[in-house]
Scaffold this active site. Structure first.
Site, PDB file in Angstrom:
ATOM      1  CE  LYS A 138       2.621  -4.355  13.836  1.00  0.00           C
ATOM      2  NZ  LYS A 138       1.046  -3.424  14.120  1.00  0.00           N
ATOM      3  CE  LYS A 166       3.000   2.446   7.673  1.00  0.00           C
ATOM      4  NZ  LYS A 166       1.793   2.447   8.642  1.00  0.00           N
TER       5      LYS A 166
END
Length: 294
Positions: free
Chosen positions: A242, A173
């Site tokens: 992030k 991811k």
């Protein structure tokens, strides 16, 4: 192990869609969120809302967690008197948040010691994919635990491959989102070039999408959110920042120098004046602005 009741912790843009999908596909779903205002939407979706996570942690056969940060996930699943205290059955936690592999592995080990399991299963597909049950899930963890959770994973997704041991889902991811972050920058710049040279972005992207420069950014995000200027994909610039930071941290921990990726990270950080954390992340591809504009 039979899974009839699924607990969902975090009923935000993604969590509520996943909870609604699970309820629609026949699971009993109980959900919780720090924002009590989510109760009405949860109820309308067939999800029983409870104000505190304790009932979810104690009553569910499996857990789906959708929270912004790894520290939030860890705080919930290791809360005193919560999941770690359960001995009635093995509970598989499906963590759909994007986290760092090290935290995932540490948390998986702690849950295993208590007789439970953690799958890192970050998702791609946005709120619409969550609501429609068409997400792509990238699942890391033990194969036996993946098999237990498969009915829940299949209900929420179009694809949920087991990609490897604990942490593997988050690795892929982070790799994926690092690419998306770069594609948003380069696609926005390419469209700006086309406009400056006399060809509209709409005309240019239509041709790019039949050629080798295409990506999901050009094929989906630009037509759906950038060209019309809606910028309402449901994923924030803060969350993308992030994920980019996590990817670059992983590169540093792996002893890698990734100069282009590092520059992409700097561009995202330096764009805060026009792209605050609360903004939709597709604004990074807005060819109508430049990095210096607010």
């Amino acid at each position: 192990m039979d899974i009839q009741t699924v607990g969902v912790v975090g009923l935000g843009n993604m969590g509520l869609g996943m909870a609604a999908t699970l309820a629609r596909k026949g699971f009993r779903v109980v959900g919780t969120d720090v924002n009590a205002a989510r109760q009405s939407a949860a109820g309308a979706a067939g999800v029983r809302f409870v104000p505190a996570p304790a009932e979810v942690l104690h009553g569910a056969d499996a857990l789906v967690v959708s929270l912004p940060f790894a520290r939030d996930v860890e705080a919930v699943v290791t809360a005193e008197g919560g999941l770690l205290a359960r001995r009635d059955r093995k509970v598989v936690v499906i963590d759909t948040s994007t986290s760092d592999p090290q935290t995932t592995r540490r948390l998986a080990s702690r849950l295993a010691q208590a007789g439970h399991a953690l799958l890192d299963a970050p998702v791609s597909g946005g709120p619409s994919g969550a609501a429609e049950g068409t997400l792509t899930m990238m699942v890391g963890g033990d194969e036996a635990d993946y098999a237990i959770a498969r009915p829940v994973l299949q209900a929420m997704s179009a694809r949920a491959p087991h990609v490897g041991p604990s942490g593997a889902g988050n690795i892929v991811k982070l790799v994926n989102n690092l690419l998306v972050a770069a594609h948003l920058v380069t696609t926005g710049e390419a469209m700006r070039l086309s406009e400056a040279a006399g060809l509209s972005a709409e005309e240019a992207v239509a041709i790019v999408n039949t050629a080798t420069g295409r990506s999901v950014v050009s094929e989906v995000m630009v037509p759906r959110w950038v060209l019309p200027g809606t910028f309402d994909s449901g994923f924030s610039a803060g969350l993308m920042r992030k994920d980019v930071r996590l990817a670059l941290d992983l590169a540093a921990e792996s002893g890698l120098d990734l100069p282009l990726s590092a520059h992409v990270g700097r561009i995202w950080e330096e764009a805060r004046a026009r792209l605050p954390d609360t903004a939709d992340f597709t604004r990074m591809a807005d060819y109508r602005t430049t990095e210096g504009e607010s």
